[in-house]
Scaffold this active site. Structure first.
Site, PDB file in Angstrom:
ATOM      1  N   ASP A 328      -4.554   3.454  12.643  1.00  0.00           N
ATOM      2  CA  ASP A 328      -4.276   2.628  13.453  1.00  0.00           C
ATOM      3  C   ASP A 328      -5.572   1.121  13.785  1.00  0.00           C
ATOM      4  OD1 ASP A 328      -2.610   1.152  15.594  1.00  0.00           O
ATOM      5  OD2 ASP A 328      -1.170   2.895  14.924  1.00  0.00           O
ATOM      6  N   HIS A 358      -3.307  -2.146  20.590  1.00  0.00           N
ATOM      7  CA  HIS A 358      -1.910  -1.605  19.824  1.00  0.00           C
ATOM      8  C   HIS A 358      -2.270  -0.180  18.838  1.00  0.00           C
ATOM      9  CE1 HIS A 358       0.291  -0.680  16.420  1.00  0.00           C
ATOM     10  NE2 HIS A 358       1.889  -0.857  16.465  1.00  0.00           N
ATOM     11  N   SER A 509       6.277   1.646  15.872  1.00  0.00           N
ATOM     12  CA  SER A 509       4.768   2.281  16.089  1.00  0.00           C
ATOM     13  C   SER A 509       5.347   3.128  17.439  1.00  0.00           C
ATOM     14  CB  SER A 509       4.041   0.869  16.250  1.00  0.00           C
ATOM     15  OG  SER A 509       3.631   0.738  15.313  1.00  0.00           O
TER      16      SER A 509
END
Length: 570
Positions: A328, A358, A509
């Site tokens: 990621d 994120h 996600s």
């Protein structure tokens, strides 16, 4: 060292233990770590892998440096024919050197046929003659076979390909060539290359990277006609060719695509994206972390029953360590779970990871959903602060995750698929790694858009549902390739803003790491479960969604995973 009873080489540590040692070592290239790495490779020779020459060469080098365990290892290799041909004379010589260095083996044996004194000298008059005439000749032959990776003439460099013939690469005299064997070495060299060549315009997709990635099935590749700046090769046939000129790169690509030995050849680009999160869902929580170890930040943890399954694992399977790799953006380590977090790796530019919202949020959800000290997380940063990730970086991260012993890999990212980013998903699964991927947030069929890696068959692909158990049809992708849906709306987890700060995000996600946590818990309960068995179990034990049409349509998976189904007697 060699196990005389079972006739196998036994490494002093596992891959996971070696990774931890390297991460915590003051000197990552110390003789101890070099020896452990070589010993680990020697233990794998029976599997027919490509590490024979490198393992023998590194052990030989350490022995010449008079590192006692390596001296003893060389003797055992020649005694039992492990990685080299059996040779009684060399066996005795290395045992003698080990004895002179003061090495005493744990098993108490110090010589051929378990003789404790056989390493001692024979008649003295023969010592000098043997040393001058016989030892160097045989050793030169062995070194020539082992160190075939270094042939300077004509720009040829050999690197091992599989367990058979060596890959011979011929390059232009002005081309720099780097030959590697392990994923760790390859990733490091590629990181240097990306750091040197990739401009902001390349990363944004405005201009070409002028970089070709190919997989080669032969043993000879002639690149002398191409004016490449650098070539990085790996022993498994993966080759990266970096050009300064786009026309030269295009010409090379066209020729390589017509080479029958080339499995694939593609231009590397920054097509992989982390999911875009709508601004209205990017609000920081006004509270800091509370009740460390007992509280759950995502409502999805209790909704899926992960809290109860975590407790069950803590009480019954705490000795089974599981490693989850999160490929990621970079993640910020939060102190309350720092003991469960391995130091992250920047697979794009090398060095430290670049913390981002994120990746931090995704890592936090894995830790939140599987609250067991034996379930660890490592973050592999393939974005390094950028909006896109090179497909080569994702490939590096995947191979590196497998090499360091990941049991589960979470992929909350995606983009258009080509051959660069396709074959290694299957390879990872074949090696026993469970892959979990986000379905994406574009409200499209993942197969119609060829959204990768979500559409790959042997990956657990995760859509999203809301707190009321309705499918998040306003953003989640769909299609026959979706396996299950998990909590994805209004999910609280760690923020990159600072230690203890939470953030609320939305997307598939956020759903994917809930399922990655479940997969990790299942691997803790049953370490021998195959990826297919984990995928099948998660898809079978689900609860229906509130919307019966969505559930029956077959495009949102089998339902919402029910972690309590795996608790004995529950």
């Amino acid at each position: 060292m060699y196990d005389r009873i079972n006739n196998v080489w036994v490494s002093e540590c596992t891959e996971k233990e070696l990774t931890r040692k390297i991460a915590n070592a003051d000197e990552p290239d110390s003789r101890e770590i070099r020896f452990l790495r070589a010993s680990l490779m020697l233990s794998k020779l029976a599997e027919g892998n490509e590490f024979t020459a490198q393992a023998v060469a590194e052990t030989e080098k350490l022995a010449e440096e008079k590192y006692p365990p390596a001296l003893y290892a060389m003797a055992q290799m020649f005694e039992f024919g492990w990685g080299v041909a059996k040779d009684e004379e060399l066996c005795l010589l290395w045992y003698k050197r080990a004895g002179e260095a003061g090495y005493r083996p744990v098993d108490g044996y110090f010589g051929k046929n378990n003789d404790r004194i056989i390493y001692q000298e024979k008649e003295k008059p023969h010592k000098t003659e043997k040393k001058k005439k016989k030892f160097p000749v045989k050793l030169v032959v062995i070194i020539a076979a082992v160190l075939a990776v270094i042939i300077a003439a004509a720009g040829i460099i050999l690197s091992l390909l599989g367990a058979s013939e060596s890959l011979v690469i011929k390059v232009n005299e002005n081309t720099e060539l780097k030959s590697t064997v392990s994923a760790e070495e390859f990733s490091a060299e590629v990181g240097k290359l990306l750091s040197e060549y990739d401009t902001p315009q390349m990363i944004s997709g405005e201009v070409s990277t002028n970089r070709i990635v190919l997989k080669f099935d032969g043993n000879k590749l002639d690149l002398r006609d191409f004016l490449a700046d650098k070539v990085v090769s790996r022993g498994n046939g993966i080759i990266v060719i970096q050009f300064a000129d786009e026309d030269e790169a295009r010409k090379c690509l066209e020729i390589l695509k017509n080479n029958s030995k080339v499995i694939f050849a593609e231009t590397d680009d920054y097509s992989v994206k982390a999911e875009t999160i709508p601004e209205e869902y990017c609000s920081l929580s006004p509270v800091n972390s509370v009740m460390p170890g007992d509280g759950y930040y995502s409502w999805g943890v209790k909704d899926m029953g992960l809290d109860k399954l975590s407790e069950y694992v803590r009480d019954n399977f705490s000795d089974n360590e599981v490693l989850v790799a999160v490929i990621d953006t970079g993640a910020l380590v939060h102190s309350e779970n720092a003991h469960r977090y391995y130091e992250g790796i920047n697979c794009m530019m090398g060095g430290d990871v670049v913390p981002d919202e994120h990746g931090t949020h995704v890592v936090g959800t894995v830790l939140d959903g599987a609250q067991c000290d034996n379930i660890k997380v490592i973050n592999l940063d393939v974005f390094s602060g950028g909006e896109g990730a090179s497909e080569l970086s994702v490939r590096n991260a995947m191979e590196l995750a497998v090499e360091i012993g990941a049991d589960v890999i979470n992929l909350s990212l995606g983009g258009p698929c080509n051959m660069i980013s396709h074959d290694y998903f299957d390879e990872a699964v074949e090696k026993g790694v469970v892959l979990v991927a986000a379905a994406g947030n574009d409200k499209v069929d993942i197969h119609e858009t060829d959204f990768c890696p979500a559409h790959v068959e042997n990956i657990i692909t995760v859509g999203a549902y809301r707190m009321n158990h309705e499918i998040a049809t306003d953003y989640t992708n769909y299609g026959a390739g979706i396996d299950v849906c998990a909590p994805g709306t209004d999910i609280y987890s760690y923020s990159a803003e600072g230690d203890g700060i939470l953030q609320k995000l939305q997307g598939t996600s956020m759903a994917s790491p809930h399922v990655a946590a479940l997969a990790a818990l299942l691997k803790a309960i049953s370490p021998d479960m195959t990826p297919a068995e984990v995928q099948g179990a998660i898809c079978e034990y689900t609860r229906a969604f509130t919307n019966p049409t969505a559930y029956s349509s077959g495009v949102y998976g089998t339902g919402a995973p029910d972690a309590t189904a795996f608790i004995e007697g529950y």
